[in-house]
Design an enzyme around this catalytic site. Sequence first.
Site, PDB file in Angstrom:
ATOM      1  N   ARG A 154       0.820  -1.215   0.000  1.00 17.29           N
ATOM      2  CA  ARG A 154       0.000   0.000   0.000  1.00 17.29           C
ATOM      3  C   ARG A 154       0.854   1.265   0.000  1.00 17.29           C
ATOM      4  NH1 ARG A 154      -2.593  -4.140   0.977  1.00 17.29           N
ATOM      5  NH2 ARG A 154      -4.852  -4.307   0.669  1.00 17.29           N
ATOM      6  N   TYR A 192     -26.190  -0.887 -17.784  1.00 16.22           N
ATOM      7  CA  TYR A 192     -27.073  -1.980 -17.359  1.00 16.22           C
ATOM      8  C   TYR A 192     -28.519  -1.700 -17.744  1.00 16.22           C
ATOM      9  CZ  TYR A 192     -22.983  -3.788 -15.042  1.00 16.22           C
ATOM     10  OH  TYR A 192     -21.714  -4.277 -14.812  1.00 16.22           O
ATOM     11  N   HIS A 320      -1.288  -8.126 -14.714  1.00 15.19           N
ATOM     12  CA  HIS A 320      -2.704  -8.416 -14.414  1.00 15.19           C
ATOM     13  C   HIS A 320      -3.324  -9.106 -15.624  1.00 15.19           C
ATOM     14  CE1 HIS A 320      -6.177  -7.773 -11.829  1.00 15.19           C
ATOM     15  NE2 HIS A 320      -6.865  -7.695 -12.939  1.00 15.19           N
ATOM     16  N   ALA A 321      -3.855 -10.323 -15.404  1.00 12.46           N
ATOM     17  CA  ALA A 321      -4.349 -11.132 -16.532  1.00 12.46           C
ATOM     18  C   ALA A 321      -5.410 -10.374 -17.326  1.00 12.46           C
ATOM     19  CB  ALA A 321      -4.954 -12.425 -15.994  1.00 12.46           C
ATOM     20  N   HIS A 350     -11.456 -18.402 -16.911  1.00 15.02           N
ATOM     21  CA  HIS A 350     -12.115 -17.093 -16.894  1.00 15.02           C
ATOM     22  C   HIS A 350     -11.722 -16.274 -18.126  1.00 15.02           C
ATOM     23  CE1 HIS A 350     -13.872 -13.441 -15.101  1.00 15.02           C
ATOM     24  NE2 HIS A 350     -12.928 -12.859 -15.832  1.00 15.02           N
ATOM     25  N   GLU A 351     -10.411 -16.220 -18.384  1.00 12.89           N
ATOM     26  CA  GLU A 351      -9.938 -15.413 -19.538  1.00 12.89           C
ATOM     27  C   GLU A 351     -10.404 -16.032 -20.846  1.00 12.89           C
ATOM     28  OE1 GLU A 351      -8.590 -12.920 -16.852  1.00 12.89           O
ATOM     29  OE2 GLU A 351      -8.961 -12.608 -18.979  1.00 12.89           O
ATOM     30  N   HIS A 354     -13.815 -15.042 -21.902  1.00 10.36           N
ATOM     31  CA  HIS A 354     -13.900 -13.781 -22.663  1.00 10.36           C
ATOM     32  C   HIS A 354     -13.649 -14.043 -24.144  1.00 10.36           C
ATOM     33  CE1 HIS A 354     -14.364 -11.050 -19.330  1.00 10.36           C
ATOM     34  NE2 HIS A 354     -13.252 -11.455 -18.755  1.00 10.36           N
ATOM     35  N   GLU A 378     -18.145 -11.303 -17.713  1.00  8.64           N
ATOM     36  CA  GLU A 378     -17.360 -11.845 -16.588  1.00  8.64           C
ATOM     37  C   GLU A 378     -17.875 -13.210 -16.141  1.00  8.64           C
ATOM     38  OE1 GLU A 378     -15.105  -8.685 -17.157  1.00  8.64           O
ATOM     39  OE2 GLU A 378     -14.724 -10.589 -16.181  1.00  8.64           O
ATOM     40  N   TRP A 453     -13.403   4.569   2.363  1.00  9.27           N
ATOM     41  CA  TRP A 453     -13.010   3.220   1.917  1.00  9.27           C
ATOM     42  C   TRP A 453     -13.055   2.257   3.101  1.00  9.27           C
ATOM     43  CZ3 TRP A 453     -12.124   0.285  -2.266  1.00  9.27           C
ATOM     44  CH2 TRP A 453     -11.263  -0.805  -2.175  1.00  9.27           C
ATOM     45  N   ARG A 457     -15.147  -1.155   4.031  1.00 13.96           N
ATOM     46  CA  ARG A 457     -14.423  -2.412   4.236  1.00 13.96           C
ATOM     47  C   ARG A 457     -14.756  -2.995   5.613  1.00 13.96           C
ATOM     48  NH1 ARG A 457     -10.881  -5.310   0.828  1.00 13.96           N
ATOM     49  NH2 ARG A 457      -8.806  -4.618   1.460  1.00 13.96           N
ATOM     50  N   HIS A 481      -8.102  -2.335 -10.499  1.00 15.41           N
ATOM     51  CA  HIS A 481      -9.223  -1.797 -11.273  1.00 15.41           C
ATOM     52  C   HIS A 481      -9.464  -0.330 -10.979  1.00 15.41           C
ATOM     53  CE1 HIS A 481      -9.532  -6.059 -11.371  1.00 15.41           C
ATOM     54  NE2 HIS A 481     -10.383  -5.991 -12.358  1.00 15.41           N
ATOM     55  N   ARG A 490     -19.466  -5.229 -12.152  1.00 14.41           N
ATOM     56  CA  ARG A 490     -19.629  -6.296 -13.140  1.00 14.41           C
ATOM     57  C   ARG A 490     -19.288  -7.659 -12.553  1.00 14.41           C
ATOM     58  NH1 ARG A 490     -15.208  -4.451 -17.479  1.00 14.41           N
ATOM     59  NH2 ARG A 490     -16.649  -2.715 -17.452  1.00 14.41           N
ATOM     60  N   TYR A 491     -18.327  -7.688 -11.606  1.00 15.54           N
ATOM     61  CA  TYR A 491     -17.944  -8.966 -11.009  1.00 15.54           C
ATOM     62  C   TYR A 491     -18.977  -9.415  -9.981  1.00 15.54           C
ATOM     63  CZ  TYR A 491     -13.526  -8.004 -13.303  1.00 15.54           C
ATOM     64  OH  TYR A 491     -12.563  -7.719 -14.240  1.00 15.54           O
TER      65      TYR A 491
HETATM   66  C1  LIG Z   1      -8.560  -5.878 -22.608  1.00 15.42           C
HETATM   67  C2  LIG Z   1      -9.280  -6.147 -21.326  1.00 15.42           C
HETATM   68  O1  LIG Z   1      -9.113  -5.463 -20.322  1.00 15.42           O
HETATM   69  N1  LIG Z   1     -10.146  -7.195 -21.329  1.00 15.42           N
HETATM   70  C3  LIG Z   1     -10.929  -7.540 -20.131  1.00 15.42           C
HETATM   71  C4  LIG Z   1     -12.035  -8.495 -20.537  1.00 15.42           C
HETATM   72  C5  LIG Z   1     -13.098  -7.756 -21.318  1.00 15.42           C
HETATM   73  O2  LIG Z   1     -13.647  -6.793 -20.756  1.00 15.42           O
HETATM   74  O3  LIG Z   1     -13.341  -8.140 -22.496  1.00 15.42           O
HETATM   75  C6  LIG Z   1     -10.015  -8.244 -19.137  1.00 15.42           C
HETATM   76  O4  LIG Z   1      -9.392  -9.192 -19.509  1.00 15.42           O
HETATM   77  N2  LIG Z   1      -9.964  -7.781 -17.870  1.00 15.42           N
HETATM   78  C7  LIG Z   1      -9.026  -8.331 -16.887  1.00 15.42           C
HETATM   79  C8  LIG Z   1      -9.707  -9.086 -15.733  1.00 15.42           C
HETATM   80  C9  LIG Z   1      -8.665  -9.979 -15.040  1.00 15.42           C
HETATM   81  C10 LIG Z   1      -9.126 -10.679 -13.748  1.00 15.42           C
HETATM   82  C11 LIG Z   1      -9.727  -9.731 -12.729  1.00 15.42           C
HETATM   83  O5  LIG Z   1      -9.376  -8.575 -12.700  1.00 15.42           O
HETATM   84  N3  LIG Z   1     -10.614 -10.267 -11.839  1.00 15.42           N
HETATM   85  C12 LIG Z   1     -11.098  -9.449 -10.705  1.00 15.42           C
HETATM   86  C13 LIG Z   1     -12.244 -10.140  -9.946  1.00 15.42           C
HETATM   87  C14 LIG Z   1     -12.385 -11.592 -10.189  1.00 15.42           C
HETATM   88  C15 LIG Z   1     -11.622 -12.500  -9.467  1.00 15.42           C
HETATM   89  C16 LIG Z   1     -11.814 -13.867  -9.687  1.00 15.42           C
HETATM   90  C17 LIG Z   1     -12.751 -14.313 -10.624  1.00 15.42           C
HETATM   91  O6  LIG Z   1     -12.991 -15.641 -10.805  1.00 15.42           O
HETATM   92  C18 LIG Z   1     -13.464 -13.400 -11.371  1.00 15.42           C
HETATM   93  C19 LIG Z   1     -13.278 -12.044 -11.160  1.00 15.42           C
HETATM   94  C20 LIG Z   1      -9.955  -9.230  -9.712  1.00 15.42           C
HETATM   95  O7  LIG Z   1      -8.916  -9.862  -9.891  1.00 15.42           O
HETATM   96  O8  LIG Z   1     -10.165  -8.421  -8.803  1.00 15.42           O
HETATM   97  C21 LIG Z   1      -7.888 -11.314 -13.128  1.00 15.42           C
HETATM   98  C22 LIG Z   1      -8.265 -12.685 -12.658  1.00 15.42           C
HETATM   99  C23 LIG Z   1      -9.639 -13.008 -13.169  1.00 15.42           C
HETATM  100  C24 LIG Z   1     -10.064 -11.856 -14.028  1.00 15.42           C
HETATM  101  C25 LIG Z   1     -10.838  -9.935 -16.286  1.00 15.42           C
HETATM  102  O9  LIG Z   1     -10.586 -10.886 -17.036  1.00 15.42           O
HETATM  103  O10 LIG Z   1     -12.009  -9.625 -15.944  1.00 15.42           O
HETATM  104 ZN   LIG Z   2     -13.043 -11.057 -16.808  1.00 16.87          ZN
END
Ligand SMILES: CC(=O)N[C@@H](CC(=O)O)C(=O)NC[C@H](CC1(C(=O)N[C@@H](Cc2ccc(O)cc2)C(=O)O)CCCC1)C(=O)O
Ligand SMILES: [Zn+2]
Length: 592
Positions: A154, A192, A320-321, A350-351, A354, A378, A453, A457, A481, A490-491
Amino acid sequence: GGAEGETPAQFLERYERETLPMKNMVAEAAWQQKTNITDENTAAFVKANLELAKFSQKMENQALVFLKDKSLQLTFDQRRQLNKIADIDTNAQTDKTKLERLQTVITEMEQIYSEAEVCMNPSGDCLKLEPGLTELMRSSRDCQKLSDAWRGWRDQSGKKMKDLYQEYVQLSNEAVQILGHKDLGDYWKSRYDTSTFEEDVAVLFDQLLPLYQHLHSYVRRKLKAQYGPEIFPSTGHIPAHLLGNMWSQQWNNIADLVNPFKNKQLMDVTEEMKRQGYTIKKMFETAEDFFYSLGFDNMTQIFWEKSMLERPEGREVVCHASAWDMDKQDDFRIKMCTTINHEDLMTVHHEMGHIQYYMLYENQPLVYRHGANPGFHEAVGDTIALSVQTPGHLKTIGLLKAGNEQDKEADINFLMLMALDKIAFLPFGYLIDQWRWSVFRGDTPPEQYNNEWWKLRCRLQGISPAVKRGADDFDPAAKYHIVADVPYIRYFVSFVLQFQFYKAACVAAGYTGPLYKCDFYNNKAAGEKFKSMLQLGSSLPWPEAMERMTGQRHMDAGPLVEYFEPLLDFLRKENGEDYGWEEKCPENPPPC
Ligand SMILES: CC(=O)N[C@@H](CC(=O)O)C(=O)NC[C@H](CC1(C(=O)N[C@@H](Cc2ccc(O)cc2)C(=O)O)CCCC1)C(=O)O
Ligand SMILES: [Zn+2]
């Protein structure tokens, strides 16, 4: 009208023809910058975005002319497409200096985040977030080390971004106000398509709170046994650094401490993956095979050629994936610093979810190549991962040894592991944008950023800071994010939707057992249901799309509650009346 005497139909055709190469150019520049962070790549990325903004503004203006022209007989679909063309996000900012400044502020924050590192005492090792700090938070059981990493991250990330973030809020609000939105949060919620969105998610959160409260109480008791009760505040909060994750957002990495029936198998397959010599490529092929078994397509040749599936040597990357639609035929990619473990195997699914969505709506008009709403995008991969993670499926692919199927205790262990991922996440997935919406609205001024924040939390998540927070801390920007201007609700929406999609796929597959044991691997009927919804992209309002797969037109926590019912019964018995926490965190968190 548009170009000399252009009709709406001609304009829509020209829009697609001219926009696709422009978006591909920007995607390439973004890919170069994220997979090789250098000053020139960053400058090129900002420049590409400016070009896209200028181009989008021209298209927006033309779309607005047609939308306002009362003499035109626009079809429903033409009107829908023109409205989407006119919605150009913060690219609406016509002041070039302000637009360039906004892009620069975001890339600067992301660069600080990606390059931050924490040098640990007494070893002196300097760790980046991935893999070093993530691995430490995942596997260390040493309170002091966890606390140092938690605080260090942090200090090296969020704390350095408070001024930048303030500027980002100001410039972003100004840009979307040009489109007629009150503020950036108002704009993000508009995706939405419902004026009751905030209330709808609040209702879902309230419905799911009992599940979270009981999980929180059980985990707190197990962690007290592990670390000793004296480091836990009397307010009932769980110290944030003990939960196996830098943001306490998912607790699957402390499953070994929480596993209800010690003598029964833990369903985390990390060790078995390593024992079998799983490679990163094998992880992606495993995911590809599941989608293919449903009748989805395999990854394209270009996917395997151009993806970045592990951290490269000798250059700075954004680890970051992420999944990428390059807006070019067959060009879909994943960028991920993959490690060989259970958690990353699920992230791979997950990826790839997409990517499958990109491929399924590839033939839609360009403006419709998006999720029905952001939560849908997502939910795709996670829905598949729910089937993949069933003990039955893990046995099918040889990652779990065959065991007694009718073992109630093993089932509770399994549901506990899933709850540490899916239930633990709910208040976190909910609160990120509660905080941001209040910041964008101006209800939370900069001097209150960190206090607000921690109020959320402490109240919603029931966690407390590892160490006392100071006036110049800025913990929200310790989360990717928030730094990278990526919405988060969205998550939360996805974690509800994915159980609706999972249940619908199981019903389509003719499955009738307990929901949490359903594996629809190889089932083409389930695949067809899923594809019938996903191939629509955003061409229809999301309730219509959802109805194609689930028969419902609204978000419904029912399937999620049904999935975890056996666990909630177990937890209620275990916890009795001992659950919950005070609204406020302790003034001074107890030291390790
Ligand atoms: C070009 C671009 O940006 N493309 C977008 C896709 C699109 O919009 O087309 C994209 O790839 N966004 C990245 C982001 C990555 C991750 C993420 O950030 N996850 C959240 C929360 C979470 C955690 C666990 C889980 O099972 C589901 C969600 C976190 O880690 O806090 C990392 C690990 C998983 C998903 C993603 O894939 O959503
Ligand atoms: Zn995603």
